[in-house]
Enzyme design. Structure first.
Site, mmCIF file in Angstrom:
data_model
loop_
_atom_site.group_PDB
_atom_site.id
_atom_site.type_symbol
_atom_site.label_atom_id
_atom_site.label_comp_id
_atom_site.label_asym_id
_atom_site.label_seq_id
_atom_site.Cartn_x
_atom_site.Cartn_y
_atom_site.Cartn_z
ATOM 1 N N THR A 1 -2.007 1.216 5.925
ATOM 2 C CA THR A 1 -1.193 -0.148 5.391
ATOM 3 C C THR A 1 -1.004 -0.814 7.056
ATOM 4 O OG1 THR A 1 1.195 1.346 6.542
ATOM 5 C CG2 THR A 1 0.351 2.207 4.721
ATOM 6 N N GLY B 1 -5.059 -5.386 6.334
ATOM 7 C CA GLY B 1 -6.602 -4.834 5.684
ATOM 8 C C GLY B 1 -7.178 -5.366 6.542
ATOM 9 N N THR C 1 0.789 -1.731 -0.018
ATOM 10 C CA THR C 1 -0.244 -0.164 -0.261
ATOM 11 C C THR C 1 0.832 0.934 0.071
ATOM 12 O OG1 THR C 1 -1.853 -1.025 1.371
ATOM 13 C CG2 THR C 1 -2.064 1.059 1.126
ATOM 14 N N GLY D 1 -8.436 -5.968 0.247
ATOM 15 C CA GLY D 1 -7.915 -5.120 1.575
ATOM 16 C C GLY D 1 -7.907 -4.249 1.866
ATOM 17 N N ASP D 2 -8.055 -3.520 2.381
ATOM 18 C CA ASP D 2 -8.504 -1.990 3.231
ATOM 19 C C ASP D 2 -7.996 -0.783 2.309
ATOM 20 O OD1 ASP D 2 -6.290 -1.786 4.104
ATOM 21 O OD2 ASP D 2 -6.386 -1.128 5.692
HETATM 22 N N1 GLY Z 1 -3.539 -2.173 3.544
HETATM 23 C C1 GLY Z 1 -3.223 -2.859 2.390
HETATM 24 C C2 GLY Z 1 -4.192 -4.229 2.239
HETATM 25 O O1 GLY Z 1 -4.418 -5.176 3.025
HETATM 26 O O2 GLY Z 1 -4.251 -4.984 1.300
#
Ligand code: GLY
Length: 305
Positions: free
Chosen positions: A216, A219, A165, A195-196
């Site tokens: 980051t 997620g 990320t 992801g988040d």
């Molecule tokens: N933080 C990025 C993901 O989990 O893809």
């Protein structure tokens, strides 16, 4: 004006700073900078340098949020498209929707002139295939991809590559507080995994009245805790930036089951303060800081939770 970004955002910091200095729209400045991160093969968690899913296909996620209007654009699991932060920004500007995924996101990319690209580096393809060769018996390798993927997921999860990320946040009393993200997500993820980074409230959130946050790393945890929204809501309810981040860290710490890993929280408030906090990520985590009083952006060390 304040800009913070995670260390992996380095390729785009000069562009974003130059644009902010020239008075450009904050989100446009962040999206332009992130475009350079997406194009940089040395950044192994975003764009062209990222790692593929279990099928050896690149699927990208991105999100943007205008903290003044609370408008959001997000895209998830987008194939064959490099500049997904820009795509998310165009979703926000042009569509009545908040999020597009997969084939629909790719279709919209074509409609707005973003080229269809083969974004898998030969070196990434080689590493992916060698990993499969280590884990699959020859007979299953011969049938690949016609094998169940779920049992493989645990075996080929590579914690060293579950770091991912780029996130950018800007805060300015006149231009507001805004957030942008982009990622190739979890290396060797199950196809279609989000992801988040494209999930407002989890991987990013901004409200110009109070502040913004972006995360980051894992997620799978921030989506369960709505980490970015928790921080901004806590500030709305009167918590300081420090207490708001502490509350969000406490919620992550309370998780006992499911996939658990590290999270780095980047947060700013409406008083010009910022905080970057490392919760359980190994090694030193650093971030970029630029304020308009500073001649150059500086790389700083995150606090440990
Ligand atoms: N933080 C990025 C993901 O989990 O893809």
């Amino acid at each position: 004006m304040l800009l913070i970004a995670n260390a992996e955002g380095w390729p785009g910091i000069p562009t974003t700073v130059d644009l902010l200095r020239s008075g450009a729209d904050s989100l446009a400045a962040m999206v332009a900078g992130i475009g350079e991160v997406e194009a940089e093969t040395k950044v192994r968690s975003v764009g062209r340098g990222g790692w593929p899913n279990m099928l050896g296909e690149m699927e990208f996620d991105a999100g943007v949020m205008d903290g003044t209007t609370r408008a959001v654009g997000a895209v998830g699991a987008v194939p064959h498209t490099l500049h997904v932060a820009r795509l998310a920004h165009e979703v926000m500007k042009r569509l009545p929707h908040v999020m597009l995924t997969g084939a629909g996101a790719r279709r919209f990319a074509s409609e707005i002139g973003l080229p269809q690209e083969d974004v898998l580096l030969p070196d990434s393809r080689r590493v992916w295939w060698e990993r499969l060769e280590q884990e699959l018996p020859p007979e299953a390798l011969g049938r690949f991809p016609d094998v169940p993927l779920a049992p493989l997921l645990k075996a080929i999860t590579d914690p060293e590559r579950v770091r991912d990320t780029t996130v950018y946040l800007t805060a300015d009393p006149r231009r507001g507080i805004h957030a942008a993200t982009s990622t190739s997500g979890w290396a060797w993820k199950y196809p279609g995994r989000l992801g988040d980074s494209p999930i407002p409230g989890a991987g990013f959130y901004a409200d110009s009245r109070y502040g913004a946050a972006a995360c980051t790393h894992t997620g799978e945890m921030t989506m369960r805790c709505a980490t970015a929204r928790t921080i901004v809501l806590a500030m709305k309810l009167g918590h300081t930036l420090r207490d708001a981040v502490a509350l969000a860290v406490e919620e992550l710490r309370e998780l006992r089951e499911g996939f658990l890993g590290g999270v780095v929280i980047h947060a700013v408030d409406a008083h010009g303060q910022h905080q970057v906090t490392n919760f359980r990520c190994e090694g030193e985590i650093r971030y970029w800081l630029w304020e308009d009083s500073m001649p150059e952006p500086e790389l700083r060390a995150a606090q440990t939770a």
